[in-house]
Design an enzyme around this catalytic site. Sequence first.
Site, PDB file in Angstrom:
ATOM      1  N   GLU A   1     -17.397  43.443  -4.508  1.00 48.51           N
ATOM      2  CA  GLU A   1     -16.110  42.752  -4.569  1.00 48.51           C
ATOM      3  C   GLU A   1     -16.045  41.799  -5.762  1.00 48.51           C
ATOM      4  O   GLU A   1     -15.734  40.612  -5.630  1.00 48.51           O
ATOM      5  CB  GLU A   1     -15.844  42.004  -3.260  1.00 48.51           C
ATOM      6  CG  GLU A   1     -15.768  42.925  -2.052  1.00 48.51           C
ATOM      7  CD  GLU A   1     -15.327  42.218  -0.769  1.00 48.51           C
ATOM      8  OE1 GLU A   1     -15.540  41.002  -0.651  1.00 48.51           O
ATOM      9  OE2 GLU A   1     -14.757  42.889   0.103  1.00 48.51           O
TER      10      GLU A   1
ATOM     11  N   ARG B   1     -22.431  32.816  -1.974  1.00 54.81           N
ATOM     12  CA  ARG B   1     -22.547  34.052  -2.751  1.00 54.81           C
ATOM     13  C   ARG B   1     -21.435  34.022  -3.799  1.00 54.81           C
ATOM     14  O   ARG B   1     -20.664  33.070  -3.837  1.00 54.81           O
ATOM     15  CB  ARG B   1     -22.454  35.280  -1.847  1.00 54.81           C
ATOM     16  CG  ARG B   1     -21.136  35.396  -1.114  1.00 54.81           C
ATOM     17  CD  ARG B   1     -21.100  36.643  -0.249  1.00 54.81           C
ATOM     18  NE  ARG B   1     -19.749  36.880   0.252  1.00 54.81           N
ATOM     19  CZ  ARG B   1     -19.426  37.842   1.094  1.00 54.81           C
ATOM     20  NH1 ARG B   1     -20.340  38.676   1.536  1.00 54.81           N
ATOM     21  NH2 ARG B   1     -18.184  37.994   1.487  1.00 54.81           N
TER      22      ARG B   1
ATOM     23  N   PHE C   1     -21.262  35.927  13.416  1.00 58.02           N
ATOM     24  CA  PHE C   1     -20.319  36.355  14.462  1.00 58.02           C
ATOM     25  C   PHE C   1     -19.425  37.503  14.004  1.00 58.02           C
ATOM     26  O   PHE C   1     -18.421  37.802  14.631  1.00 58.02           O
ATOM     27  CB  PHE C   1     -19.483  35.165  14.948  1.00 58.02           C
ATOM     28  CG  PHE C   1     -20.313  34.150  15.685  1.00 58.02           C
ATOM     29  CD1 PHE C   1     -20.947  34.490  16.882  1.00 58.02           C
ATOM     30  CD2 PHE C   1     -20.517  32.880  15.167  1.00 58.02           C
ATOM     31  CE1 PHE C   1     -21.742  33.574  17.554  1.00 58.02           C
ATOM     32  CE2 PHE C   1     -21.317  31.954  15.835  1.00 58.02           C
ATOM     33  CZ  PHE C   1     -21.931  32.309  17.035  1.00 58.02           C
TER      34      PHE C   1
ATOM     35  N   TRP D   1     -14.175  35.624   9.491  1.00 59.78           N
ATOM     36  CA  TRP D   1     -13.686  34.738   8.434  1.00 59.78           C
ATOM     37  C   TRP D   1     -12.237  34.324   8.640  1.00 59.78           C
ATOM     38  O   TRP D   1     -11.700  33.554   7.858  1.00 59.78           O
ATOM     39  CB  TRP D   1     -13.882  35.381   7.059  1.00 59.78           C
ATOM     40  CG  TRP D   1     -13.572  36.838   6.978  1.00 59.78           C
ATOM     41  CD1 TRP D   1     -14.473  37.869   7.039  1.00 59.78           C
ATOM     42  CD2 TRP D   1     -12.290  37.450   6.818  1.00 59.78           C
ATOM     43  NE1 TRP D   1     -13.826  39.084   6.933  1.00 59.78           N
ATOM     44  CE2 TRP D   1     -12.487  38.856   6.788  1.00 59.78           C
ATOM     45  CE3 TRP D   1     -10.985  36.956   6.703  1.00 59.78           C
ATOM     46  CZ2 TRP D   1     -11.435  39.771   6.645  1.00 59.78           C
ATOM     47  CZ3 TRP D   1      -9.939  37.866   6.554  1.00 59.78           C
ATOM     48  CH2 TRP D   1     -10.184  39.257   6.530  1.00 59.78           C
TER      49      TRP D   1
ATOM     50  N   GLU E   1     -22.206  35.026   8.529  1.00 57.73           N
ATOM     51  CA  GLU E   1     -21.521  36.136   9.195  1.00 57.73           C
ATOM     52  C   GLU E   1     -22.162  36.505  10.532  1.00 57.73           C
ATOM     53  O   GLU E   1     -22.084  37.645  10.979  1.00 57.73           O
ATOM     54  CB  GLU E   1     -21.435  37.323   8.239  1.00 57.73           C
ATOM     55  CG  GLU E   1     -20.536  36.931   7.082  1.00 57.73           C
ATOM     56  CD  GLU E   1     -20.298  38.012   6.050  1.00 57.73           C
ATOM     57  OE1 GLU E   1     -19.138  38.152   5.611  1.00 57.73           O
ATOM     58  OE2 GLU E   1     -21.259  38.691   5.674  1.00 57.73           O
TER      59      GLU E   1
ATOM     60  N   GLU F   1     -15.787  49.449   3.243  1.00 61.44           N
ATOM     61  CA  GLU F   1     -16.045  48.476   4.305  1.00 61.44           C
ATOM     62  C   GLU F   1     -14.834  48.386   5.209  1.00 61.44           C
ATOM     63  O   GLU F   1     -13.688  48.381   4.733  1.00 61.44           O
ATOM     64  CB  GLU F   1     -16.256  47.071   3.718  1.00 61.44           C
ATOM     65  CG  GLU F   1     -17.570  46.833   3.034  1.00 61.44           C
ATOM     66  CD  GLU F   1     -17.673  45.385   2.563  1.00 61.44           C
ATOM     67  OE1 GLU F   1     -17.034  44.500   3.178  1.00 61.44           O
ATOM     68  OE2 GLU F   1     -18.363  45.141   1.572  1.00 61.44           O
TER      69      GLU F   1
ATOM     70  N   CYS G   1     -14.880  27.471 -16.772  1.00 65.62           N
ATOM     71  CA  CYS G   1     -15.847  26.670 -17.527  1.00 65.62           C
ATOM     72  C   CYS G   1     -15.612  26.763 -19.041  1.00 65.62           C
ATOM     73  O   CYS G   1     -14.863  27.616 -19.513  1.00 65.62           O
ATOM     74  CB  CYS G   1     -17.264  27.117 -17.171  1.00 65.62           C
ATOM     75  SG  CYS G   1     -17.776  28.625 -18.024  1.00 65.62           S
TER      76      CYS G   1
HETATM   77  C1  GAL Z   1     -16.472  41.661   2.581  1.00 65.41           C
HETATM   78  C2  GAL Z   1     -17.841  41.629   1.931  1.00 65.41           C
HETATM   79  C3  GAL Z   1     -18.943  41.884   2.929  1.00 65.41           C
HETATM   80  C4  GAL Z   1     -18.708  41.080   4.183  1.00 65.41           C
HETATM   81  C5  GAL Z   1     -17.352  41.415   4.745  1.00 65.41           C
HETATM   82  C6  GAL Z   1     -17.052  40.700   6.046  1.00 65.41           C
HETATM   83  O1  GAL Z   1     -15.558  40.937   1.833  1.00 65.41           O
HETATM   84  O2  GAL Z   1     -17.934  42.555   0.883  1.00 65.41           O
HETATM   85  O3  GAL Z   1     -20.176  41.565   2.340  1.00 65.41           O
HETATM   86  O4  GAL Z   1     -18.782  39.729   3.872  1.00 65.41           O
HETATM   87  O5  GAL Z   1     -16.384  41.047   3.816  1.00 65.41           O
HETATM   88  O6  GAL Z   1     -15.789  41.036   6.536  1.00 65.41           O
HETATM   89 ZN    ZN Z   2     -17.319  30.444 -16.713  1.00 63.03          ZN
END
Ligand code: GAL
Ligand code: ZN
Length: 670
Positions: free
Chosen positions: A153, A114, A355, A313, A353, A305, A160
């Site tokens: 985000e 993404r 988990f 992550w 994602e 969020e 480039c």
């Molecule tokens: C954020 C993101 C979400 C999801 C989340 C997981 O950075 O906007 O889509 O990936 O982290 O913690």
């Molecule tokens: Zn560029």
Amino acid sequence: MGSLADLTRGGLLYGGDYNPEQWSREIWRQDVAAMREAGVTLVTVGVFSWALLEPERDRFELAWMDEVLDLLHAGGIAVDLATPTASPPPWLALEDPETLPTDASGHRLHHGSRTHYCPSSSTYRERAQIITQVIAERWVSHPAVVLWHVNNELGTTCWCPRCGRAFRGWLERRYGTVEAVNEAWGTTVWSQRYTSWEQISPPLRAPYLLHPGLTLDYRRFTSDALRELYRSERAVIRAVDPARPVTTNFMGFFAGVDYRSWAGEIDVISDDSYPDPADPDAPSQAALTHDLMRSLAGGPWLLMEQATSAVSWRGHNVPKTTARMRQDALRAVAHGADGVLSFQWRASPTGPERFHSAMLPHAGTDTRVHRAVQELGRDLRALSAMAGTDVHAEVAILFDWSSWWAAEEPAVPSDRLRVLPQLRAWYRPLWEAGIGVDVVDPHADLARYRLVLAPQLYLLDDEAVTNLRGYLARGGCLALGPFSAVADGNARVRTGGFPVPFADLLDASGEEWWPLPEGGAGLVPDAVGPTSLGTGHAETWAERLRLHGPGAVCELRFEGGDLDGEPALVRSRDGGLHYLATMPDAALLKRWLLGLLARRGIGPAHRVPAVPDGVEVAQRGPFTLVINHRPTEVDVPLSTPHLDVLEDVEHVDHVHLSPGGSIVLRKALP
Ligand code: GAL
Ligand code: ZN
């Protein structure tokens, strides 16, 4: 134009990201029912749905989203409808590879993840505008939609050739001529003088260090280019819907974007916050970030969020206990959030994602996490009167993205003096005492603050210098941390005795930065100064300062080592300006900062007379949040009777908290 207040008339918002495209119709129905049960009021829909809404160029499949929005609306759940532009569909990447970003080595990245967009790609921008237009027109009158959410985000940096071209345009608008760029950056060093625009590229990888003028301006350019993406989608939405507010979610102290320069264009400041449950410093760091968001918003903001439990992550993802989840949510509210949303409603069984925790885990509704989610829904409903209330702050911490960027370039005296750790170290004692703090721009009007702290403000342009001197001249109190006011707005080191723009007011100045060798140095109170600071230790950083005359008061000196006996903390005799030329141990730093608060007559707004160690207190309007971080029970004294808002009981002179417990109090009426 709408604002967060339009959304919170019914109280605090509660919900999360909802990705119905991952689920069947049958599950949608179960979701809405379970959301209602959990007290969910707002969900963010569509963040990653581009490939489903537009499976091929100009062929749109929108009916499924109609159904989702109708179902949510029938369930009384409002929608924050997102543009899906954070993740373009594979067909776009293949059709025009120049929509993809390039890294600092000049290699183009691929799709398959993404955020694979180049901010300067006209194709990407055009397709983003088209899908935004389709979405806005289709659902502008949908009664579920209360907020528009641009991208997700926003933060991709690209190196480039197109970005290079856009960067040159940006430089031309900023400086006018190539000569002016040479002058601003000081390109005579290392034979970097440019003689035409075409010679200037993004800061691509080179054999050795890049010019800090180039890298600083590239960061500024990238922030502006990403803001332009936000603006271009917002313009499309505005043309269709002049009424509802527009947001895009921030990432706290994110280095890729200068959020302050964006804030004025965002109707609802919203942030994503993922404090690490394994990090003992995470609660205070999260509180600082929340204070930044509230300051950017100039009032309430939205926690867009957070995680109900573990993220996926980090390398090792410690889950949140139920108590911890509640603490994190209530802390955000106490620091000005008017809603708590989680990523995500239902845990994904597939994808990177799979988990990551959710409000509804893989194991279903009969789970610890989901019960905690339902409880939090009830708690937030009970706290609805907190929506819209203020946090009173008499202390400001200065923070500036350009300064952060410039300070953390390579080849500075020490890479152990870092901006965020400094900010956090100075913030922590204030947080421990439950003092309200704003996080503000050095150019801002500071008149309302009794104390202004600049823990690490390396770059300070001339306007900010004038602003801070004006604040001091009107009786303000400014405490500057080490290595501050070093560079001007072009990241050029100011020549003279430092802190150059303030040395006259200090009646003292420095001449050498002195990162300390192993073992550090002692810190001792100056014989003629107040002795209340006590002794301490500096491990990392020192500066060689000299007092000039009677205007300077030395409060601490180094003891031992190369700077034995030299000043470490100096203030102006009138007590307005303080300069701390070192990084003291946490205990000494705390004594000093609490001393400054006392001198300025600043106390907490809460009514907890002495906050016990391991207890967190935060005040918002008439509400006091108390959190017990100890593994044991604690009695917290109260100087006046309070109502426990969630339990509806009165506490007269103290309140009892279980380990990990959090409560919200309101001063009882006499
Ligand atoms: C954020 C993101 C979400 C999801 C989340 C997981 O950075 O906007 O889509 O990936 O982290 O913690
Ligand atoms: Zn560029």
